[in-house]
Design a protein around this motif. Structure first.
Motif, PDB file in Angstrom:
ATOM      1  N   LEU A 189       0.789  63.274  96.460  1.00 49.60           N
ATOM      2  CA  LEU A 189       0.390  63.107  95.068  1.00 49.60           C
ATOM      3  C   LEU A 189       0.663  61.669  94.641  1.00 49.60           C
ATOM      4  O   LEU A 189       1.728  61.119  94.931  1.00 49.60           O
ATOM      5  N   LEU A 190      -0.306  61.086  93.943  1.00 50.97           N
ATOM      6  CA  LEU A 190      -0.145  59.750  93.383  1.00 50.97           C
ATOM      7  C   LEU A 190       0.123  59.914  91.894  1.00 50.97           C
ATOM      8  O   LEU A 190      -0.758  60.343  91.140  1.00 50.97           O
ATOM      9  N   LEU A 191       1.339  59.619  91.481  1.00 51.68           N
ATOM     10  CA  LEU A 191       1.752  59.814  90.101  1.00 51.68           C
ATOM     11  C   LEU A 191       1.485  58.531  89.306  1.00 51.68           C
ATOM     12  O   LEU A 191       2.026  57.467  89.634  1.00 51.68           O
ATOM     13  N   ILE A 192       0.639  58.637  88.280  1.00 53.64           N
ATOM     14  CA  ILE A 192       0.250  57.477  87.478  1.00 53.64           C
ATOM     15  C   ILE A 192       0.831  57.640  86.076  1.00 53.64           C
ATOM     16  O   ILE A 192       0.485  58.567  85.346  1.00 53.64           O
ATOM     17  N   ARG A 193       1.708  56.728  85.707  1.00 54.78           N
ATOM     18  CA  ARG A 193       2.438  56.842  84.442  1.00 54.78           C
ATOM     19  C   ARG A 193       1.778  56.048  83.328  1.00 54.78           C
ATOM     20  O   ARG A 193       0.938  55.188  83.571  1.00 54.78           O
ATOM     21  N   ASP A 194       2.215  56.318  82.112  1.00 56.67           N
ATOM     22  CA  ASP A 194       1.655  55.651  80.937  1.00 56.67           C
ATOM     23  C   ASP A 194       1.838  54.142  80.975  1.00 56.67           C
ATOM     24  O   ASP A 194       1.025  53.399  80.420  1.00 56.67           O
ATOM     25  N   ASP A 195       2.915  53.698  81.614  1.00 54.52           N
ATOM     26  CA  ASP A 195       3.178  52.261  81.645  1.00 54.52           C
ATOM     27  C   ASP A 195       2.418  51.551  82.763  1.00 54.52           C
ATOM     28  O   ASP A 195       2.578  50.345  82.973  1.00 54.52           O
ATOM     29  N   PRO A 225       4.157  66.965  97.623  1.00 50.79           N
ATOM     30  CA  PRO A 225       4.330  67.973  96.563  1.00 50.79           C
ATOM     31  C   PRO A 225       5.734  68.555  96.482  1.00 50.79           C
ATOM     32  O   PRO A 225       6.239  68.790  95.380  1.00 50.79           O
ATOM     33  N   GLY A 226       6.372  68.776  97.622  1.00 53.57           N
ATOM     34  CA  GLY A 226       7.715  69.337  97.606  1.00 53.57           C
ATOM     35  C   GLY A 226       8.705  68.444  96.899  1.00 53.57           C
ATOM     36  O   GLY A 226       9.528  68.902  96.097  1.00 53.57           O
ATOM     37  N   GLU A 227       8.612  67.150  97.177  1.00 52.30           N
ATOM     38  CA  GLU A 227       9.526  66.200  96.544  1.00 52.30           C
ATOM     39  C   GLU A 227       9.270  66.115  95.040  1.00 52.30           C
ATOM     40  O   GLU A 227      10.214  66.010  94.246  1.00 52.30           O
ATOM     41  N   VAL A 228       8.005  66.171  94.642  1.00 46.84           N
ATOM     42  CA  VAL A 228       7.659  66.116  93.221  1.00 46.84           C
ATOM     43  C   VAL A 228       8.309  67.271  92.464  1.00 46.84           C
ATOM     44  O   VAL A 228       8.847  67.092  91.367  1.00 46.84           O
ATOM     45  N   LEU A 229       8.298  68.459  93.071  1.00 49.53           N
ATOM     46  CA  LEU A 229       8.898  69.622  92.425  1.00 49.53           C
ATOM     47  C   LEU A 229      10.416  69.562  92.462  1.00 49.53           C
ATOM     48  O   LEU A 229      11.088  69.817  91.462  1.00 49.53           O
ATOM     49  N   GLN A 230      10.967  69.224  93.620  1.00 53.57           N
ATOM     50  CA  GLN A 230      12.421  69.232  93.776  1.00 53.57           C
ATOM     51  C   GLN A 230      13.112  68.235  92.861  1.00 53.57           C
ATOM     52  O   GLN A 230      14.195  68.497  92.343  1.00 53.57           O
ATOM     53  N   LYS A 231      12.497  67.096  92.641  1.00 52.79           N
ATOM     54  CA  LYS A 231      13.115  66.049  91.828  1.00 52.79           C
ATOM     55  C   LYS A 231      12.693  66.089  90.362  1.00 52.79           C
ATOM     56  O   LYS A 231      13.071  65.208  89.587  1.00 52.79           O
ATOM     57  N   GLY A 232      11.900  67.095  89.990  1.00 53.22           N
ATOM     58  CA  GLY A 232      11.500  67.229  88.598  1.00 53.22           C
ATOM     59  C   GLY A 232      10.690  66.066  88.071  1.00 53.22           C
ATOM     60  O   GLY A 232      10.765  65.714  86.890  1.00 53.22           O
ATOM     61  N   MET A 233       9.866  65.461  88.932  1.00 53.38           N
ATOM     62  CA  MET A 233       9.103  64.276  88.530  1.00 53.38           C
ATOM     63  C   MET A 233       8.059  64.574  87.467  1.00 53.38           C
ATOM     64  O   MET A 233       7.688  63.695  86.686  1.00 53.38           O
ATOM     65  N   ILE A 234       7.580  65.810  87.441  1.00 52.43           N
ATOM     66  CA  ILE A 234       6.520  66.172  86.493  1.00 52.43           C
ATOM     67  C   ILE A 234       7.004  66.047  85.055  1.00 52.43           C
ATOM     68  O   ILE A 234       6.256  65.624  84.170  1.00 52.43           O
ATOM     69  N   LYS A 235       8.260  66.389  84.808  1.00 52.33           N
ATOM     70  CA  LYS A 235       8.811  66.311  83.458  1.00 52.33           C
ATOM     71  C   LYS A 235       8.743  64.890  82.926  1.00 52.33           C
ATOM     72  O   LYS A 235       8.281  64.640  81.804  1.00 52.33           O
ATOM     73  N   ASP A 236       9.198  63.938  83.719  1.00 50.29           N
ATOM     74  CA  ASP A 236       9.186  62.535  83.284  1.00 50.29           C
ATOM     75  C   ASP A 236       7.767  61.981  83.233  1.00 50.29           C
ATOM     76  O   ASP A 236       7.438  61.193  82.342  1.00 50.29           O
ATOM     77  N   GLY A 290       6.306  63.259  80.080  1.00 54.54           N
ATOM     78  CA  GLY A 290       7.153  63.127  78.894  1.00 54.54           C
ATOM     79  C   GLY A 290       7.434  64.450  78.217  1.00 54.54           C
ATOM     80  O   GLY A 290       7.363  64.564  76.993  1.00 54.54           O
ATOM     81  N   MET A 291       7.757  65.479  79.011  1.00 58.45           N
ATOM     82  CA  MET A 291       7.957  66.821  78.466  1.00 58.45           C
ATOM     83  C   MET A 291       9.365  67.002  77.922  1.00 58.45           C
ATOM     84  O   MET A 291      10.326  66.419  78.422  1.00 58.45           O
ATOM     85  N   SER A 292       9.475  67.874  76.922  1.00 59.58           N
ATOM     86  CA  SER A 292      10.789  68.314  76.461  1.00 59.58           C
ATOM     87  C   SER A 292      11.341  69.316  77.474  1.00 59.58           C
ATOM     88  O   SER A 292      10.607  69.835  78.325  1.00 59.58           O
ATOM     89  N   ASP A 293      12.644  69.596  77.373  1.00 56.52           N
ATOM     90  CA  ASP A 293      13.265  70.560  78.296  1.00 56.52           C
ATOM     91  C   ASP A 293      12.595  71.921  78.189  1.00 56.52           C
ATOM     92  O   ASP A 293      12.329  72.579  79.204  1.00 56.52           O
ATOM     93  N   GLU A 294      12.322  72.356  76.956  1.00 56.55           N
ATOM     94  CA  GLU A 294      11.699  73.664  76.741  1.00 56.55           C
ATOM     95  C   GLU A 294      10.299  73.712  77.356  1.00 56.55           C
ATOM     96  O   GLU A 294       9.929  74.680  78.023  1.00 56.55           O
ATOM     97  N   MET A 295       9.558  72.653  77.137  1.00 56.45           N
ATOM     98  CA  MET A 295       8.207  72.604  77.679  1.00 56.45           C
ATOM     99  C   MET A 295       8.223  72.612  79.206  1.00 56.45           C
ATOM    100  O   MET A 295       7.426  73.298  79.850  1.00 56.45           O
ATOM    101  N   TYR A 296       9.164  71.859  79.775  1.00 53.03           N
ATOM    102  CA  TYR A 296       9.222  71.780  81.237  1.00 53.03           C
ATOM    103  C   TYR A 296       9.605  73.127  81.846  1.00 53.03           C
ATOM    104  O   TYR A 296       9.104  73.500  82.912  1.00 53.03           O
ATOM    105  N   GLU A 297      10.495  73.874  81.185  1.00 57.28           N
ATOM    106  CA  GLU A 297      10.864  75.201  81.690  1.00 57.28           C
ATOM    107  C   GLU A 297       9.646  76.110  81.725  1.00 57.28           C
ATOM    108  O   GLU A 297       9.470  76.891  82.662  1.00 57.28           O
TER     109      GLU A 297
END
Length: 360
Positions: free
Chosen positions: A206-212, A220-231, A234-241
């Motif tokens: 996966l190529l993660l492209i950020r706002d900046d 994909p495994g690393e993306v999930l394990q490290k919680g990269m999707i949240k950052d 820009g999700m809140s904790d509730e949204m990420y859960e």
């Protein structure tokens, strides 16, 4: 393909910066990130449609800017979000247009060109409406036609911007099967996807492209394990859960997705490991591991569909097997995989229509 120090944008304004990536033959790379982050801009720069601000894209050892357009179109095909509006062309005509790079000086197509177009139509399952006017097709049918056109080019590299747009859930999964098949044949696929569950399911990386404008590449495994999707979003904790539950990220979900094909390093430390092509793949859209009854059936995990937990065929005599009801009223099928096998979705819908309207 090799991308070196690429900066992409418009009118010297950088949208995506410092992209360094080596892509192997047959690899599937999915671009994910927030709207407006630059996914389309990067894809256009990779394909040569948009002039880069700096940096270089290589196909093999050749700078893409130095490859003649006709030769480039034999190596690379593109599916954009822009809607083409051909006049007086059937769906088959549009698909056949993918063979223009191989036509003679007068733009005449050979029999082999027509056979390639037919094959692409069959692959994308549009043969039944290939003689209809393209302008009369639904948006989903148009999208499948344009993907067939790109496949018809017989490319080494397939670049697609949101290829699942306008497709219903059945055709989305059929498209994933097509992409996987092309990958196994050695076609390199680079695409943007908004559906995270699909990107996690099909992609080697996966190529993660950020706002900046910054970019990183991970499996994909690393993306999930490290919680990269949240950052990334820009999700809140509730949204990420909530997103974690939707993606099926439980105690063993990340383990399933992080199976490695082994370390394959080449050049810079930018090539992450992917997953074994034969390892079980499933979409969390169909599978809910958080359910207290999971697993409730013997069907293989990658084929299972929790969509039919409350079986839509529960009152049909020919539903296909025996069953009981749980304390919560869910129909628990014992020896029938018919409604629970996700590949049987069209057949289930057909039975429901027969139930509602009759066989005629």
């Amino acid at each position: 393909m090799k991308i070196e120090s690429l900066c992409a944008g418009y009118h010297k304004k950088i949208i995506v910066k410092d992209v360094n990536l080596e892509v192997k033959k047959g690899e599937i790379i999915s671009l994910i990130g927030p709207n407006g982050g630059g996914k389309s801009t990067l894809l256009k720069s990779i394909s040569g449609e948009l002039k880069t601000i700096s940096g270089t894209v290589y196909l093999g050892k050749e700078d893409i800017r130095k490859i003649p357009l006709k030769e480039l179109s034999k190596k690379m095909s593109i599916v954009n979000t822009d809607r083409v509006k051909p006049e007086h062309m059937t769906a088959f005509d549009v698909v056949l247009a993918g063979r223009l790079p191989y036509s003679d000086g007068f733009g005449m197509f050979s029999e082999s060109d027509r056979e390639a177009a037919k094959k692409a139509c069959e692959l994308m399952k549009i043969a039944k409406f290939e003689e209809k006017s393209f302008s009369d097709l639904s948006d989903g049918q148009k999208q499948r036609t344009l993907i067939a056109r790109a496949i018809c080019q017989d490319p080494e590299f397939l670049i697609m911007d949101e290829p699942t747009s306008y497709l219903d859930i059945k055709h989305r999964f059929e498209l994933l099967d097509v992409i996987k098949g092309l990958s196994e044949q050695g076609v390199t696929v680079i695409m943007s996807l908004h559906e995270l569950e699909l990107a996690l399911q099909i992609s080697h990386r996966l190529l993660l492209i950020r706002d900046d404008g910054s970019v990183s590449c991970s499996d994909p495994g690393e993306v999930l394990q490290k919680g990269m999707i949240k950052d990334l979003y820009g999700m809140s904790d509730e949204m990420y859960e909530r997103v974690k539950k939707q993606l099926g990220v439980g105690a063993d979900a990340t383990d399933n997705r992080s199976e490695s094909r082994g370390a394959e390093k080449s050049g810079k430390e930018i090539v992450s490991t992917g997953r074994d092509a034969d390892s079980p793949r499933h979409s969390s859209y169909f599978l809910n591991k958080e359910c207290e009854y999971y697993p409730c059936h013997d069907l293989a995990e990658e084929k299972f569909s929790c969509m039919f937990c409350y079986c839509p065929l529960y009152d049909m005599e020919d539903c296909g097997g025996t069953y009981t009801y749980t304390e919560k009223g869910a129909k628990n099928c014992k020896d029938c995989t018919f409604p629970h096998d996700r590949d049987n979705y069209p057949a289930v819908i057909k039975k429901l229509k027969e139930k509602m309207y009759g066989k005629n």
